[in-house]
Write a protein that holds these residues in place. Structure first.
Motif, PDB file in Angstrom:
ATOM      1  N   GLY A 245      48.438  68.033  37.365  1.00 50.22           N
ATOM      2  CA  GLY A 245      48.970  69.099  38.206  1.00 50.22           C
ATOM      3  C   GLY A 245      48.028  70.285  38.332  1.00 50.22           C
ATOM      4  O   GLY A 245      48.170  71.098  39.241  1.00 50.22           O
ATOM      5  N   THR A 246      47.037  70.385  37.447  1.00 56.53           N
ATOM      6  CA  THR A 246      46.062  71.479  37.517  1.00 56.53           C
ATOM      7  C   THR A 246      44.910  71.148  38.448  1.00 56.53           C
ATOM      8  O   THR A 246      44.036  71.967  38.658  1.00 56.53           O
ATOM      9  CB  THR A 246      45.487  71.793  36.125  1.00 56.53           C
ATOM     10  OG1 THR A 246      44.785  70.641  35.652  1.00 56.53           O
ATOM     11  CG2 THR A 246      46.565  72.203  35.153  1.00 56.53           C
ATOM     12  N   GLY A 247      44.895  69.912  38.982  1.00 58.37           N
ATOM     13  CA  GLY A 247      43.818  69.494  39.866  1.00 58.37           C
ATOM     14  C   GLY A 247      42.715  68.732  39.148  1.00 58.37           C
ATOM     15  O   GLY A 247      41.822  68.191  39.787  1.00 58.37           O
ATOM     16  N   LEU A 248      42.753  68.686  37.816  1.00 56.79           N
ATOM     17  CA  LEU A 248      41.754  67.922  37.073  1.00 56.79           C
ATOM     18  C   LEU A 248      42.018  66.430  37.265  1.00 56.79           C
ATOM     19  O   LEU A 248      43.165  66.011  37.365  1.00 56.79           O
ATOM     20  CB  LEU A 248      41.828  68.242  35.581  1.00 56.79           C
ATOM     21  CG  LEU A 248      41.502  69.664  35.155  1.00 56.79           C
ATOM     22  CD1 LEU A 248      41.781  69.839  33.668  1.00 56.79           C
ATOM     23  CD2 LEU A 248      40.043  69.978  35.450  1.00 56.79           C
ATOM     24  N   SER A 249      40.951  65.659  37.318  1.00 54.32           N
ATOM     25  CA  SER A 249      41.122  64.210  37.395  1.00 54.32           C
ATOM     26  C   SER A 249      40.060  63.531  36.552  1.00 54.32           C
ATOM     27  O   SER A 249      39.022  64.116  36.237  1.00 54.32           O
ATOM     28  CB  SER A 249      41.051  63.727  38.849  1.00 54.32           C
ATOM     29  OG  SER A 249      39.780  63.962  39.391  1.00 54.32           O
ATOM     30  N   ASP A 250      40.359  62.312  36.173  1.00 54.84           N
ATOM     31  CA  ASP A 250      39.446  61.537  35.348  1.00 54.84           C
ATOM     32  C   ASP A 250      39.640  60.074  35.704  1.00 54.84           C
ATOM     33  O   ASP A 250      40.767  59.634  35.955  1.00 54.84           O
ATOM     34  CB  ASP A 250      39.740  61.770  33.867  1.00 54.84           C
ATOM     35  CG  ASP A 250      38.521  61.610  32.988  1.00 54.84           C
ATOM     36  OD1 ASP A 250      37.476  61.131  33.478  1.00 54.84           O
ATOM     37  OD2 ASP A 250      38.618  61.953  31.799  1.00 54.84           O
ATOM     38  N   SER A 251      38.535  59.313  35.754  1.00 58.86           N
ATOM     39  CA  SER A 251      38.598  57.890  36.075  1.00 58.86           C
ATOM     40  C   SER A 251      38.208  57.063  34.866  1.00 58.86           C
ATOM     41  O   SER A 251      37.349  57.466  34.078  1.00 58.86           O
ATOM     42  CB  SER A 251      37.663  57.570  37.241  1.00 58.86           C
ATOM     43  OG  SER A 251      38.088  58.227  38.411  1.00 58.86           O
ATOM     44  N   PHE A 252      38.842  55.896  34.754  1.00 56.68           N
ATOM     45  CA  PHE A 252      38.605  54.994  33.639  1.00 56.68           C
ATOM     46  C   PHE A 252      38.495  53.579  34.169  1.00 56.68           C
ATOM     47  O   PHE A 252      39.001  53.265  35.252  1.00 56.68           O
ATOM     48  CB  PHE A 252      39.769  55.066  32.633  1.00 56.68           C
ATOM     49  CG  PHE A 252      40.002  56.443  32.097  1.00 56.68           C
ATOM     50  CD1 PHE A 252      39.309  56.893  30.981  1.00 56.68           C
ATOM     51  CD2 PHE A 252      40.916  57.290  32.706  1.00 56.68           C
ATOM     52  CE1 PHE A 252      39.522  58.166  30.487  1.00 56.68           C
ATOM     53  CE2 PHE A 252      41.135  58.574  32.211  1.00 56.68           C
ATOM     54  CZ  PHE A 252      40.426  59.012  31.099  1.00 56.68           C
ATOM     55  N   ASP A 253      37.876  52.690  33.398  1.00 55.53           N
ATOM     56  CA  ASP A 253      37.811  51.282  33.761  1.00 55.53           C
ATOM     57  C   ASP A 253      39.214  50.695  33.751  1.00 55.53           C
ATOM     58  O   ASP A 253      39.979  50.901  32.804  1.00 55.53           O
ATOM     59  CB  ASP A 253      36.927  50.507  32.784  1.00 55.53           C
ATOM     60  CG  ASP A 253      35.451  50.869  32.919  1.00 55.53           C
ATOM     61  OD1 ASP A 253      35.037  51.252  34.031  1.00 55.53           O
ATOM     62  OD2 ASP A 253      34.724  50.761  31.922  1.00 55.53           O
ATOM     63  N   ALA A 254      39.550  49.942  34.787  1.00 58.39           N
ATOM     64  CA  ALA A 254      40.891  49.351  34.901  1.00 58.39           C
ATOM     65  C   ALA A 254      41.201  48.419  33.741  1.00 58.39           C
ATOM     66  O   ALA A 254      42.359  48.300  33.333  1.00 58.39           O
ATOM     67  CB  ALA A 254      41.025  48.617  36.231  1.00 58.39           C
ATOM     68  N   ILE A 255      40.197  47.803  33.173  1.00 58.30           N
ATOM     69  CA  ILE A 255      40.407  46.869  32.060  1.00 58.30           C
ATOM     70  C   ILE A 255      41.071  47.576  30.864  1.00 58.30           C
ATOM     71  O   ILE A 255      41.750  46.949  30.071  1.00 58.30           O
ATOM     72  CB  ILE A 255      39.083  46.186  31.639  1.00 58.30           C
ATOM     73  CG1 ILE A 255      39.351  45.010  30.692  1.00 58.30           C
ATOM     74  CG2 ILE A 255      38.142  47.171  30.986  1.00 58.30           C
ATOM     75  CD1 ILE A 255      39.953  43.818  31.342  1.00 58.30           C
ATOM     76  N   ALA A 256      40.898  48.897  30.771  1.00 60.10           N
ATOM     77  CA  ALA A 256      41.514  49.665  29.682  1.00 60.10           C
ATOM     78  C   ALA A 256      43.041  49.673  29.784  1.00 60.10           C
ATOM     79  O   ALA A 256      43.715  50.009  28.820  1.00 60.10           O
ATOM     80  CB  ALA A 256      40.991  51.098  29.677  1.00 60.10           C
ATOM     81  N   PHE A 257      43.571  49.286  30.945  1.00 60.82           N
ATOM     82  CA  PHE A 257      45.008  49.313  31.155  1.00 60.82           C
ATOM     83  C   PHE A 257      45.572  47.906  31.364  1.00 60.82           C
ATOM     84  O   PHE A 257      46.617  47.730  31.948  1.00 60.82           O
ATOM     85  CB  PHE A 257      45.353  50.210  32.350  1.00 60.82           C
ATOM     86  CG  PHE A 257      44.783  51.591  32.174  1.00 60.82           C
ATOM     87  CD1 PHE A 257      45.421  52.517  31.393  1.00 60.82           C
ATOM     88  CD2 PHE A 257      43.571  51.916  32.762  1.00 60.82           C
ATOM     89  CE1 PHE A 257      44.879  53.775  31.190  1.00 60.82           C
ATOM     90  CE2 PHE A 257      43.032  53.188  32.573  1.00 60.82           C
ATOM     91  CZ  PHE A 257      43.673  54.107  31.793  1.00 60.82           C
ATOM     92  N   ALA A 258      44.839  46.925  30.838  1.00 61.88           N
ATOM     93  CA  ALA A 258      45.328  45.548  30.893  1.00 61.88           C
ATOM     94  C   ALA A 258      46.579  45.456  30.023  1.00 61.88           C
ATOM     95  O   ALA A 258      46.754  46.207  29.074  1.00 61.88           O
ATOM     96  CB  ALA A 258      44.256  44.584  30.402  1.00 61.88           C
ATOM     97  N   LEU A 259      47.438  44.532  30.355  1.00 63.57           N
ATOM     98  CA  LEU A 259      48.672  44.351  29.606  1.00 63.57           C
ATOM     99  C   LEU A 259      48.364  44.081  28.144  1.00 63.57           C
ATOM    100  O   LEU A 259      47.485  43.287  27.822  1.00 63.57           O
ATOM    101  CB  LEU A 259      49.471  43.197  30.195  1.00 63.57           C
ATOM    102  CG  LEU A 259      50.931  43.129  29.829  1.00 63.57           C
ATOM    103  CD1 LEU A 259      51.669  44.398  30.230  1.00 63.57           C
ATOM    104  CD2 LEU A 259      51.571  41.934  30.513  1.00 63.57           C
ATOM    105  N   GLY A 260      49.026  44.812  27.260  1.00 59.43           N
ATOM    106  CA  GLY A 260      48.832  44.621  25.828  1.00 59.43           C
ATOM    107  C   GLY A 260      47.831  45.573  25.217  1.00 59.43           C
ATOM    108  O   GLY A 260      47.601  45.558  24.022  1.00 59.43           O
ATOM    109  N   GLU A 261      47.220  46.434  26.000  1.00 64.32           N
ATOM    110  CA  GLU A 261      46.224  47.376  25.459  1.00 64.32           C
ATOM    111  C   GLU A 261      46.892  48.611  24.901  1.00 64.32           C
ATOM    112  O   GLU A 261      47.720  49.205  25.423  1.00 64.32           O
ATOM    113  CB  GLU A 261      45.218  47.794  26.542  1.00 64.32           C
ATOM    114  CG  GLU A 261      44.251  46.701  26.853  1.00 64.32           C
ATOM    115  CD  GLU A 261      43.449  46.255  25.669  1.00 64.32           C
ATOM    116  OE1 GLU A 261      43.000  47.087  24.858  1.00 64.32           O
ATOM    117  OE2 GLU A 261      43.266  45.050  25.510  1.00 64.32           O
TER     118      GLU A 261
END
Length: 127
Positions: free
Chosen positions: A111-127
Motif C-alpha cells: 500500500g506504500t507503493g513499494l514492490s518486490d519481485s521474486f522467482d515464481a518457483i519460490a511459491f510452488a506448492l509445499g514451499e
C-alpha cells in the motif's frame, strides 16, 4: 475443521489464473468463495497465519483469518488481510501479479507503493 474441498478449490483457482499454486499458504480453511462475474474472492481461516516462504527470503507474511480480494488472469488486486514485514513494519500487500512478459516472476506491491519481485518457483506448492 477445514472444509475438505476449500483448500483444493483455492489451489485450482490460483492455477487457473496463471498464479503459483503455493502463493497463499492456507491452513485450516473454513470457507472459500469466488464470484466469477466480478472476480471477488474471500477466504476464512480458523486463525491468522504467519508464514515464511523458504525459497523466497526471510521476510514473513501474515494472512488474516478473514481475507478478500479481486482476482483476474495473472493478478490478485485490492487485497485485504495480507501483510509482509519490511524491516520492523508490517505493510499491507495490495496487489500480487505475474507479468506476462516475465511469467517466471511474481511481484508483490504494498500500500506504500513499494514492490518486490521474486522467482515464481519460490511459491510452488509445499514451499
Amino acid at each position: 475443521m477445514e472444509t475438505p474441498s476449500a483448500g483444493k478449490r483455492s489451489i485450482e483457482l490460483l492455477e487457473e489464473l496463471g498464479l503459483p499454486k503455493g502463493l497463499l499458504p492456507l491452513e485450516d480453511i473454513e470457507e472459500f468463495g469466488y464470484n466469477r462475474e466480478d472476480g471477488f474472492m474471500w477466504l476464512v481461516q480458523r486463525k491468522k497465519v504467519d508464514h515464511t516462504f523458504k525459497r523466497r527470503s526471510s521476510k514473513p507474511c501474515r494472512i488474516a483469518a478473514r481475507s478478500w480480494l479481486f482476482a483476474e488472469k495473472g493478478k490478485l488486486k485490492n487485497i485485504t488481510g495480507v501483510k509482509t514485514k519490511e524491516m520492523f513494519l508490517w505493510l499491507s500487500v495490495v496487489e500480487v501479479y505475474v507479468p506476462e512478459a516475465s511469467p517466471e516472476k511474481v511481484t508483490f506491491k504494498t500500500g506504500t507503493g513499494l514492490s518486490d519481485s521474486f522467482d515464481a518457483i519460490a511459491f510452488a506448492l509445499g514451499e
